[in-house]
Design a protein around this motif. Structure first.
Motif, PDB file in Angstrom:
ATOM      1  N   THR A  58       0.845  -1.202   0.000  1.00  0.00           N
ATOM      2  CA  THR A  58       0.000   0.000   0.000  1.00  0.00           C
ATOM      3  C   THR A  58       0.878   1.248   0.000  1.00  0.00           C
ATOM      4  N   SER A  59       0.524   2.162  -0.854  1.00  0.00           N
ATOM      5  CA  SER A  59       1.205   3.459  -0.817  1.00  0.00           C
ATOM      6  C   SER A  59       0.183   4.558  -0.544  1.00  0.00           C
ATOM      7  N   VAL A  60       0.663   5.585   0.132  1.00  0.00           N
ATOM      8  CA  VAL A  60      -0.218   6.714   0.469  1.00  0.00           C
ATOM      9  C   VAL A  60       0.362   7.978  -0.149  1.00  0.00           C
ATOM     10  N   ASN A  61      -0.467   8.709  -0.827  1.00  0.00           N
ATOM     11  CA  ASN A  61      -0.061  10.012  -1.355  1.00  0.00           C
ATOM     12  C   ASN A  61      -0.465  11.087  -0.350  1.00  0.00           C
ATOM     13  N   LEU A  62       0.536  11.618   0.324  1.00  0.00           N
ATOM     14  CA  LEU A  62       0.292  12.621   1.374  1.00  0.00           C
ATOM     15  C   LEU A  62       0.704  13.972   0.804  1.00  0.00           C
ATOM     16  N   PHE A  63      -0.238  14.639   0.172  1.00  0.00           N
ATOM     17  CA  PHE A  63       0.090  15.883  -0.535  1.00  0.00           C
ATOM     18  C   PHE A  63      -0.503  17.078   0.211  1.00  0.00           C
ATOM     19  N   PHE A  64       0.375  17.979   0.597  1.00  0.00           N
ATOM     20  CA  PHE A  64      -0.069  19.188   1.296  1.00  0.00           C
ATOM     21  C   PHE A  64      -0.073  20.396   0.374  1.00  0.00           C
ATOM     22  N   GLU A  65       0.271  20.166  -0.877  1.00  0.00           N
ATOM     23  CA  GLU A  65       0.230  21.235  -1.875  1.00  0.00           C
ATOM     24  C   GLU A  65      -0.510  20.704  -3.086  1.00  0.00           C
ATOM     25  N   SER A  67      -1.308  19.628  -6.752  1.00  0.00           N
ATOM     26  CA  SER A  67      -0.463  18.968  -7.732  1.00  0.00           C
ATOM     27  C   SER A  67      -1.342  18.267  -8.754  1.00  0.00           C
ATOM     28  N   THR A  68      -0.977  18.349 -10.005  1.00  0.00           N
ATOM     29  CA  THR A  68      -1.689  17.594 -11.031  1.00  0.00           C
ATOM     30  C   THR A  68      -0.833  16.438 -11.500  1.00  0.00           C
ATOM     31  N   ARG A  69       0.278  16.774 -12.145  1.00  0.00           N
ATOM     32  CA  ARG A  69       1.039  15.696 -12.792  1.00  0.00           C
ATOM     33  C   ARG A  69       1.733  14.782 -11.799  1.00  0.00           C
ATOM     34  N   THR A  70       2.308  15.333 -10.752  1.00  0.00           N
ATOM     35  CA  THR A  70       3.070  14.486  -9.832  1.00  0.00           C
ATOM     36  C   THR A  70       2.148  13.520  -9.089  1.00  0.00           C
ATOM     37  N   ARG A  71       1.066  14.048  -8.585  1.00  0.00           N
ATOM     38  CA  ARG A  71       0.155  13.192  -7.822  1.00  0.00           C
ATOM     39  C   ARG A  71      -0.438  12.100  -8.703  1.00  0.00           C
ATOM     40  N   THR A  72      -0.907  12.491  -9.866  1.00  0.00           N
ATOM     41  CA  THR A  72      -1.495  11.513 -10.786  1.00  0.00           C
ATOM     42  C   THR A  72      -0.459  10.474 -11.178  1.00  0.00           C
ATOM     43  N   SER A  73       0.712  10.937 -11.429  1.00  0.00           N
ATOM     44  CA  SER A  73       1.786  10.049 -11.860  1.00  0.00           C
ATOM     45  C   SER A  73       2.133   9.028 -10.776  1.00  0.00           C
ATOM     46  N   PHE A  74       2.232   9.478  -9.536  1.00  0.00           N
ATOM     47  CA  PHE A  74       2.529   8.543  -8.439  1.00  0.00           C
ATOM     48  C   PHE A  74       1.383   7.544  -8.256  1.00  0.00           C
ATOM     49  N   SER A  75       0.148   8.038  -8.330  1.00  0.00           N
ATOM     50  CA  SER A  75      -1.003   7.139  -8.171  1.00  0.00           C
ATOM     51  C   SER A  75      -0.987   6.058  -9.232  1.00  0.00           C
ATOM     52  N   ALA A  77       1.499   5.085 -11.087  1.00  0.00           N
ATOM     53  CA  ALA A  77       2.684   4.213 -10.971  1.00  0.00           C
ATOM     54  C   ALA A  77       2.420   3.096  -9.963  1.00  0.00           C
ATOM     55  N   SER A  78       1.843   3.444  -8.812  1.00  0.00           N
ATOM     56  CA  SER A  78       1.557   2.426  -7.796  1.00  0.00           C
ATOM     57  C   SER A  78       0.559   1.407  -8.319  1.00  0.00           C
ATOM     58  N   ARG A  79      -0.470   1.908  -8.991  1.00  0.00           N
ATOM     59  CA  ARG A  79      -1.507   1.010  -9.496  1.00  0.00           C
ATOM     60  C   ARG A  79      -0.961   0.104 -10.597  1.00  0.00           C
ATOM     61  N   ARG A  80      -0.121   0.636 -11.439  1.00  0.00           N
ATOM     62  CA  ARG A  80       0.466  -0.182 -12.503  1.00  0.00           C
ATOM     63  C   ARG A  80       1.304  -1.329 -11.925  1.00  0.00           C
ATOM     64  N   LEU A  81       1.787  -1.124 -10.698  1.00  0.00           N
ATOM     65  CA  LEU A  81       2.606  -2.163 -10.063  1.00  0.00           C
ATOM     66  C   LEU A  81       1.759  -3.093  -9.188  1.00  0.00           C
ATOM     67  N   GLY A  82       0.474  -2.812  -9.103  1.00  0.00           N
ATOM     68  CA  GLY A  82      -0.436  -3.692  -8.360  1.00  0.00           C
ATOM     69  C   GLY A  82      -0.657  -3.291  -6.920  1.00  0.00           C
ATOM     70  N   ALA A  83      -0.109  -2.158  -6.517  1.00  0.00           N
ATOM     71  CA  ALA A  83      -0.268  -1.728  -5.119  1.00  0.00           C
ATOM     72  C   ALA A  83      -1.610  -1.032  -4.911  1.00  0.00           C
ATOM     73  N   ASP A  84      -2.050  -1.009  -3.670  1.00  0.00           N
ATOM     74  CA  ASP A  84      -3.225  -0.207  -3.316  1.00  0.00           C
ATOM     75  C   ASP A  84      -2.742   1.213  -3.044  1.00  0.00           C
ATOM     76  N   VAL A  85      -3.580   2.176  -3.405  1.00  0.00           N
ATOM     77  CA  VAL A  85      -3.178   3.579  -3.244  1.00  0.00           C
ATOM     78  C   VAL A  85      -4.229   4.327  -2.436  1.00  0.00           C
ATOM     79  N   ILE A 113       0.937   0.671   6.025  1.00  0.00           N
ATOM     80  CA  ILE A 113       1.308   1.126   4.692  1.00  0.00           C
ATOM     81  C   ILE A 113       2.804   0.869   4.473  1.00  0.00           C
ATOM     82  N   ASP A 114       3.173   0.814   3.223  1.00  0.00           N
ATOM     83  CA  ASP A 114       4.562   0.491   2.885  1.00  0.00           C
ATOM     84  C   ASP A 114       5.335   1.717   2.400  1.00  0.00           C
TER      85      ASP A 114
END
Lengths: 320, 427
Positions: A58-65, A67-75, A77-85, A113-114
């Motif tokens: 499991t990965s968590v996106n903890l964004f305090f600012e 973001s469009t591209r970075t947040r989407t990209s991380f989400s 990326a995790s999903r493409r690898l099979g992780a829960d987000v 979470i990992d």
């Protein structure tokens, strides 16, 4: 979870728990991240194939600012690898009830979470979390300090288009003072042998960078012909009290990459921008959309870089 | 008659130019004599191998009561002071309500009296409400017991107000303690402006913010003939400006916080919120200039700069954290380690800066071992290596970056008015 064959050569080579900056990474570690990202691109249909290498993680996106591209990209990326987000929004969290940042992070961590992906306006916040949490932490941008995955995706883009970085001249143009992208680029590019020039108004480009082997220029026209790559950084008005130059018009006149300057640049110059871009300020539309521009390639490479970072950190944790 | 003989210690008293191994006799709460032999009639404290000095005085202690008792109370600060070897502290208002009324000054005195630890001297606000606009009722505050005037960490930005305050305090012979910082130049700053801030992307606090304000303050002091003390200086430029002013005979003095000598701005690489300080940790060239200034008398006083902040206030992003670290319990160890043990400054200079000169600046009859003076005495073991353990702190706050660090030199006995108020037992 079976590791696909294309990732086998990279197993066991990453030893760090976190990815907080490029300053502290060795050239081998940076190259490993780039190589894994390239492998993802080549072996997964440009990162379209969904894998199961992080199933159960499991990965968590903890964004305090924002973001469009970075947040989407991380989400993605995790999903493409099979992780829960899990997507975490600061405004709807217990932080708004007065809970400290660290307590919030510890609460999230206790849900097994990992990986924590953190963006924050204050430099050092991901480092502070890394020192206090057991999970892996990835810095997705900490104020003007660093944005390591952005630096990596910029370097990956250059490598794809121009090959080996050694001996290449890369200019970072614009608001160096407030740019986390600039700092990650500076360290990453230098470690791989590139010559880095920072260019912009003297109020935004400190001579102190010379202490770190970086060439400093306040005159874009004087360096243009030497550059293999121009990375045009956004002016971050939101981080400035007093305007560091008289007007946007004057800035554009002195530093915007336009058609006229393109004619004087190397014929194979690469035009980059980490985005979001201010058309007409640091780059004119015809250059942003022109044949030398690789801006959208950068975004695309972001996915591969983040898959690489996510996989290496989790794979490293599994083996240590 | 209550008699105590402190025997065989190295007695250092800059007020009398004394530095020799001898005995010190205390009678009825006052210094009776030095060089007296033991005759069996007094309680004996064996100070062999130790320094016997006038009780240390800290003129820069942030008091957080009333209003911020979660950080520190007057009682806990006074207790922490004893553990650090301080027999007297000047309590500078960082409170809400601020110390700008006779009632507030009286309250401070009463709380200190009830605590019955070290001497606590109230420092009242220069400006009403610490707003930096109107002069506080300095005469009334003086009559209530305030010994000096300061807006604490908030510099008196208005030059006209500073001028008036320096003129007005002349009537009472009391100093104005001002922090020289031009806030327009350091706004939102987190650390020293240098190579490290450039790399870390942390907003800078340039040395010029201090230098420019110090120059302005000194010029106003010179014009008024007032008694100005610059709090917590840290920059080479300020030292040079001060040196020239003193050469001209300007009535200005200055202090530096002990932590300045312990670390450089390089330490900020850890983004530790307890290192977010104002003034910030500077680069080595500034530190070297300050050490030179200390040795040649340009810098008069070493203070702790004690700024307690509860843990929850520091458990946040570095840009949001308040400034300050606790300092009372580590100040002596820091200077012992980083100035004396390293051979840069000798103990008499330290004692002058941490006692005699502090008393002079505040205008209090302390900081001396002259016969008849109050028997405020600190016994220091200069070679004692001890590990900082914030869990054993007497202060209520633990915002200290030196946790687990071994320091050399500490107060082993703190005597106030002839009574041992603190004895170090290893914790």
């Amino acid at each position: 979870m079976e590791t696909p064959g294309f990732l086998e050569p990279f197993k066991g080579r990453w030893t760090k728990r976190h990815l907080l900056d490029l300053e502290s990474l060795s050239s081998d570690e940076i190259t490993l991240l780039l190589d894994v990202a390239q492998a993802f691109k080549e072996s997964t249909n440009n990162c379209r194939t969904k894998l199961s290498v992080l199933t159960g993680r499991t990965s968590v996106n903890l964004f305090f600012e924002d973001s469009t591209r970075t947040r989407t990209s991380f989400s993605l990326a995790s999903r493409r690898l099979g992780a829960d987000v899990i997507e975490f929004s600061a405004s709807s969290s217990s932080l708004s009830k007065g809970e400290t940042l660290l307590d919030t992070a510890k609460t999230i961590q206790s849900m097994c979470i990992d990986t924590l992906v953190c963006r924050h306006k204050a430099p050092g916040t991901p480092q502070m979390l890394a020192e206090n949490l057991d999970c892996g932490v990835i810095n997705a941008g900490d104020g003007p300090h660093e944005h390591p995955t952005q630096g990596l995706l910029d370097i990956l883009t250059i490598r794809q288009h121009r090959g080996d970085l050694a001996g290449k001249t890369v200019a970072l143009v614009g608001d160096i003072a407030h740019s986390r992208t600039a700092r990650s680029n500076i360290w990453g590019l230098q470690k791989l042998g590139a010559h880095v020039i920072v260019c912009g108004p003297s109020t935004l480009v400190s001579r102190r960078w010379e202490e770190f082997g970086v060439e400093v220029s306040h005159d874009l026209d004087s360096i243009l012909e030497r550059c293999d790559v121009l990375n045009l950084l956004r002016i971050q008005f939101e981080r400035q009290y007093t305007r560091p130059f008289p007007s946007v018009r004057e800035y554009a006149l002195l530093y915007a990459m336009d058609r006229k300057r393109m004619q004087r640049a190397k014929s194979d110059i690469l035009i980059m921008a980490p985005g979001p871009i201010n058309r007409g300020v640091e780059i004119t539309p015809e250059v942003a959309d022109g044949e030398h521009s690789v801006i959208l390639h950068q975004v695309n490479n972001g996915l591969a870089v983040r898959m690489a970072a996510m996989w290496l950190l989790n794979e490293g944790r599994a083996t240590t | 008659m209550l008699r105590t003989l402190i025997q065989n210690g190295r007695v250092i008293d800059p007020s009398q130019n004394i530095d020799r191994v001898t005995n010190l006799l205390i009678e009825e709460g006052r210094i009776a004599a030095i060089d007296v032999p033991a005759d069996g009639s007094a309680h004996v404290i064996d100070a062999t191998g130790k320094l016997v000095v006038p009780g240390l005085i800290d003129l820069h202690v942030q008091i957080r009561e009333p209003g911020f008792e979660e950080d520190e109370t007057i009682e806990s600060a006074a207790y922490a002071a004893l553990a650090g070897g301080f027999t007297s502290i000047a309590a500078i208002s960082e409170t809400n309500p601020p110390v700008d009324s006779a009632a507030a000054v009286t309250y401070l005195g009463r709380q200190a009296s009830e605590a019955d630890h070290c001497n606590v001297y109230p420092v009242a606000c220069v400006s009403s409400g610490r707003h930096g606009e109107e002069m506080a009722e300095i005469g009334i505050l003086h009559n209530a017991g305030a010994i000096a005037f300061s807006d604490g960490q908030r510099p008196v930005s208005n030059p006209e107000l500073l001028r008036r305050a320096l003129e007005y305090t002349l009537m009472f012979g009391r100093p104005v303690l001002n922090r020289p910082e031009m806030v327009e130049l350091s706004r939102d700053g987190v650390m020293h402006d240098g190579s490290i801030s450039t790399v870390l992307g942390l907003a800078p606090m340039p040395a010029e913010a201090e230098d420019v304000m110090a120059a302005r303050d000194i010029r106003i002091c010179e014009a008024t003939g007032g008694k100005l003390h610059l709090l917590a200086i840290s920059c080479s430029g300020t030292v040079e400006i001060l040196r020239r002013a003193k050469d001209r005979g300007v009535g200005v003095s200055a202090s530096i916080c002990a932590y300045q000598f312990a670390l450089t701005d390089e330490a900020m690489r850890g983004f530790d919120t307890s290192l977010k300080l104002n003034p910030p940790l500077r680069s080595q060239d500034h530190i070297d200039a300050c050490i030179a200034g200390l040795n040649d008398g340009t810098i008069d006083v070493i203070a702790s700069g004690h700024a307690p902040r509860s843990s929850e206030k520091k458990m946040c992003a570095i840009t949001e954290a308040p400034f300050g670290m606790v300092g009372l319990e580590t100040a002596l160890g820091l200077v012992g380690t980083h100035l004396v043990k390293s051979g840069k400054v000798d103990w008499p200079t330290i004692v002058r800066a941490m006692s005699t000169n502090a008393a002079k600046v505040l205008g209090i009859e302390k900081g001396t071992l002259q016969a008849g003076a109050d028997a405020d005495v600190t016994i220091i073991d200069p070679d004692l290596a001890w590990k900082v353990d914030t869990s054993a702190y007497r202060s209520k706050s633990f915002n200290c970056p030196f946790q687990g660090v071994t320091l050399t030199g500490r107060a082993v006995e703190t005597i106030v008015g002839g009574i041992t108020k603190f004895r170090y037992d290893g914790t």
